[in-house]
Design an enzyme around this catalytic site. Sequence first.
Site, PDB file in Angstrom:
ATOM      1  N   ARG A 198       0.857  -1.601  -0.492  1.00 23.69           N
ATOM      2  CA  ARG A 198       0.155  -0.263   0.026  1.00 23.69           C
ATOM      3  C   ARG A 198       0.831   0.905   0.284  1.00 23.69           C
ATOM      4  NH1 ARG A 198      -0.922   2.042   4.446  1.00 23.69           N
ATOM      5  NH2 ARG A 198      -2.187  -0.178   5.333  1.00 23.69           N
TER       6      ARG A 198
ATOM      7  N   TYR B 270     -14.823  17.986 -15.251  1.00 23.81           N
ATOM      8  CA  TYR B 270     -15.403  16.499 -15.571  1.00 23.81           C
ATOM      9  C   TYR B 270     -16.299  16.229 -14.379  1.00 23.81           C
ATOM     10  CZ  TYR B 270     -15.099  11.307 -14.416  1.00 23.81           C
ATOM     11  OH  TYR B 270     -15.526  10.162 -14.769  1.00 23.81           O
TER      12      TYR B 270
ATOM     13  N   ASP C 281      -6.319  19.393 -14.338  1.00 16.94           N
ATOM     14  CA  ASP C 281      -5.705  18.104 -14.774  1.00 16.94           C
ATOM     15  C   ASP C 281      -6.185  18.021 -16.164  1.00 16.94           C
ATOM     16  OD1 ASP C 281      -8.039  15.557 -16.359  1.00 16.94           O
ATOM     17  OD2 ASP C 281      -9.611  16.383 -14.567  1.00 16.94           O
TER      18      ASP C 281
ATOM     19  N   LYS D  28      -7.541   6.772 -19.345  1.00 10.36           N
ATOM     20  CA  LYS D  28      -7.923   7.234 -20.681  1.00 10.36           C
ATOM     21  C   LYS D  28      -6.641   6.734 -21.635  1.00 10.36           C
ATOM     22  CE  LYS D  28     -11.987   8.178 -18.303  1.00 10.36           C
ATOM     23  NZ  LYS D  28     -11.374   9.621 -17.516  1.00 10.36           N
TER      24      LYS D  28
HETATM   25  C1  LIG Z   1     -12.320   9.878 -16.805  1.00 15.00           C
HETATM   26  C2  LIG Z   1     -11.848  11.463 -15.767  1.00 15.00           C
HETATM   27  C3  LIG Z   1     -11.530  11.650 -14.889  1.00 15.00           C
HETATM   28  C4  LIG Z   1     -11.844  10.290 -13.744  1.00 15.00           C
HETATM   29  O1  LIG Z   1     -11.291   9.285 -13.758  1.00 15.00           O
HETATM   30  P1  LIG Z   1     -11.293   8.229 -13.109  1.00 15.00           P
HETATM   31  O2  LIG Z   1     -10.061   7.045 -13.907  1.00 15.00           O
HETATM   32  O3  LIG Z   1     -12.376   7.724 -13.923  1.00 15.00           O
HETATM   33  O4  LIG Z   1     -11.945   7.973 -11.659  1.00 15.00           O
HETATM   34  C5  LIG Z   1     -10.862  12.699 -13.769  1.00 15.00           C
HETATM   35  N1  LIG Z   1     -10.855  14.086 -14.977  1.00 15.00           N
HETATM   36  C6  LIG Z   1     -11.460  13.488 -16.145  1.00 15.00           C
HETATM   37  C7  LIG Z   1     -11.244  14.909 -17.248  1.00 15.00           C
HETATM   38  C8  LIG Z   1     -11.832  12.583 -17.113  1.00 15.00           C
HETATM   39  O5  LIG Z   1     -12.382  12.517 -18.307  1.00 15.00           O
END
Ligand SMILES: *Cc1c(COP(=O)(O)O)cnc(C)c1O
Length: 385
Positions: free
Chosen positions: A49, A101, A173, A198
């Site tokens: 962890r 998001y 982000d 992603k």
């Molecule tokens: C998908 C996404 C998130 C969240 O990520 P997860 O892996 O689904 O928890 C945060 N910011 C953006 C821009 C995203 O596309």
Amino acid sequence: MTSKKPATLAVRAGINSDKHHGAVIPAIHLSSTYALKGFNEKRQFDYSRTGNPTRSTFGQAIADLEHGAVGIVTSTGMSAVHLLCQLLKTEDTVVIPHDCYGGSYRLFTHLEKRGQFKVIVVDQNDKRALTQALERKPKLVLVESPSNPLLRLVDIEKITKKCHAVGALVAVDNTFLSPLLQQPLLLGADIVFHSTTKYINGHSDVVGGVLVTKEQALGEQLAWWANCIGITGSPFDSYLALRGLKTLPVRMKQHQENANEVAKYLKDHSAIKAVYFPGLTEHPGHEIAKRQQSGFGAMMSFEIKGGIEAVKILFDKLALFTLAQSLGGVESLISHPSTMTHAGMEIEAQIAAGITQSLVRISVGIEDVQDIISDLEQALLASQI
Ligand SMILES: *Cc1c(COP(=O)(O)O)cnc(C)c1O
């Protein structure tokens, strides 16, 4: 390593690091625990962890690509966002973009309702609203550029200067672009984070996140919290994401080439009201994108004529686009932000952010672009009957 170009860093991450066997690709370490050398004599890792060799290699790879000091790999993108909340006390204020998001919006607004901190939601391109928000001396400002789902751009360097002037930390982000196309820490930001689900993993078979800090001390503070609350990513997910990272440069090239063709095709289509893609010269953020990104990415959204009924037919007729959440995988995906990714936003907030019922978002994959366009063509035609 950081003097190397991004494509080199992505491909070479972790290679030749195995001192025992000379394995070219680093092994996956699934062990939950590590033997001490002797009484009170710890090795680099003691419990998975807290630290794990596979996760550590992946975290360092992203930190190198983002030009940061510390990379913290988390179980999901949302747990990376949640980790930021550990920086906030109850009297603190956080500023979030009005079109971020949906999951980030839901997290911050619901934690505010529980009294954890104060949240100000602003359109960061509205100068007056931003100035008013910063006058309240926030502790943290969240930036998402390009934003999801409308691909709005924020000048990261400019907003960071304003935020630093009032003592706020800036966290960006960077999920939509990946560290290959944008490096927010070089534009002044303090923290950058990704949903590795992603583009970074890129094969739609991992849910994960990563957060990178510019400064060592802030990184150590957040790594301490990640261990404390137990949100660090699994070795297997780290292994897969590291594998995905190696092909990110070539995937991104093809994603972008295809997206550019698709945007050009959609822009003059009689069934389309508007296309939101920063690569189009008429996009309001085009100049900022050219300046602060090294590519326009492959995410876009558009409004279709005929409202929700036309949207339903479009989804029904498309054969090559899968109707699904998420983005950044090799396969083309299509989604309806209002009822899917942004369903966590109240309808009034959606309208304020410009998310309408006829808005559709696509993640352009790396299939043959002629096939992608033909599929859109037949479905768009059917949607207008
Ligand atoms: C998908 C996404 C998130 C969240 O990520 P997860 O892996 O689904 O928890 C945060 N910011 C953006 C821009 C995203 O596309």
